[in-house]
Design an enzyme around this catalytic site. Sequence first.
Site, mmCIF file in Angstrom:
data_model
loop_
_atom_site.group_PDB
_atom_site.id
_atom_site.type_symbol
_atom_site.label_atom_id
_atom_site.label_comp_id
_atom_site.label_asym_id
_atom_site.label_seq_id
_atom_site.Cartn_x
_atom_site.Cartn_y
_atom_site.Cartn_z
ATOM 1 N N GLU A 23 -9.655 -2.247 26.464
ATOM 2 C CA GLU A 23 -9.029 -3.579 26.579
ATOM 3 C C GLU A 23 -8.901 -3.995 28.039
ATOM 4 O OE1 GLU A 23 -8.978 -6.176 24.458
ATOM 5 O OE2 GLU A 23 -7.863 -4.897 23.086
ATOM 6 N N HIS A 24 -9.242 -5.253 28.315
ATOM 7 C CA HIS A 24 -9.236 -5.809 29.671
ATOM 8 C C HIS A 24 -10.210 -5.065 30.582
ATOM 9 C CE1 HIS A 24 -6.076 -8.892 29.595
ATOM 10 N NE2 HIS A 24 -5.515 -8.150 28.667
ATOM 11 N N SER B 144 -12.036 -18.059 19.100
ATOM 12 C CA SER B 144 -12.778 -18.967 19.990
ATOM 13 C C SER B 144 -14.215 -18.500 20.178
ATOM 14 C CB SER B 144 -12.072 -19.098 21.348
ATOM 15 O OG SER B 144 -11.984 -17.858 22.002
ATOM 16 N N GLU C 199 -16.798 -20.794 27.219
ATOM 17 C CA GLU C 199 -15.366 -20.494 27.331
ATOM 18 C C GLU C 199 -14.901 -20.596 28.779
ATOM 19 O OE1 GLU C 199 -12.035 -17.812 25.182
ATOM 20 O OE2 GLU C 199 -13.959 -18.291 24.310
ATOM 21 N N ASP D 70 -16.137 -10.466 23.598
ATOM 22 C CA ASP D 70 -15.831 -11.196 22.371
ATOM 23 C C ASP D 70 -17.083 -11.849 21.782
ATOM 24 O OD1 ASP D 70 -13.288 -10.439 22.963
ATOM 25 O OD2 ASP D 70 -12.571 -12.431 23.487
#
Length: 388
Positions: A36-37, A130, A162, A173
């Site tokens: 994550e990140h 998104s 995005e 994503d």
Amino acid sequence: MNTILINGTTDFFQRNFGNAPEKIILSPGRINIIGEHIDYNDGFVLPAAIDKIICFAFEKNNTKTSKIIAIDLDEYFEINLDDEITFDEKVWTNYLRGVLQQLKLKGFQFDGFNCVFRSNIPVGSGLSSSAALECGFLFGINEIFNLNIKPVDIALMGQKAEHWVGINCGIMDQFSSVMGKENKVIKIDCRTLEFEYHEANFSDYSILLLDSNVKHSLFTSAYNTRREECEEGLSIIKKKYPEISSFRDCNITHLQNVKDKMTENIFKRSHYVIQEIARVGKACYALDKGNIPLLGELLFETHKGLSQEYEVSCDEIDFLVDAVKKEKSVIGARMMGGGFGGCSINLVEKGAEDDLIEKIAKQYHSEFGIELKSYKVKISKGTTEFKN
């Protein structure tokens, strides 16, 4: 559930435009097992597409104007493709305008079209609705106009769309939404975009998402701030170690040797990133060996880092992770997504999910007065055309 969604989208299209759509496109949300990140820090991530989707219906309309309807919002917009593409106060439309902008910038020629879409991806829960919106929309335009855009380029253009909206996201994503495979997780090298699939066999455990039902407004500003903090941390490391080009080339010794040059926050962010990149490799090993308890331990470690070092969690998500940690049926859990709300991802013994949901929901409501949502998800295929 998706069959109902597909039929409803198709029927809506027919009622509004008088004929059946030319193409039906299904674009999934995603989970991230670990990493994550890390995508914007040139690391490795381990996402997968899931069986929560946006369903799009498309047809050419032989004009220069496109009409796009968001069924769930009961809103629409029309856009002349010859006009300059600008931002609109209807926020959801900007993701699609961003896609059209990318197509125009790259010189693709296409005419007007009609499009409707409907979703069962929970918005704001960290499942990347998104990215599914951008990639499904672009995939559909690519299909009806035979633009021959490669899947990886669809993901990259979705990411750029995005960025145009104002979220400086990494590639994970969009990549997982487009490139997902059923029962597979994708290990993505975010520096080279090389990728490999690993079996997503969780053995006696299932994936359960617990949705905090909150989304704090800190998200956008904090996300961009974390990127800046990581860039600063890396630049400090590079001054002492010029051979290092990204955090993936670093170890904790490198970091400790420049600690005195960093603020406390920059050090904490950098420490988390280096540790998390290493955890992705360990998670792949755990999956390949069928050692799901080890995978669970890694999830708990990641959450501790996200909460205490990267500081992108929140009280509600911390509560959910701490609560399940006390349950024998749960072997791993962590915050998932950008942070400050959304979902936790949990590895739960098969058959124990409903009892766990009931118990944690009561505790959560008692603590925060918020209704807990939950989603049992399966790992599914990426963006594709639906054919009867």
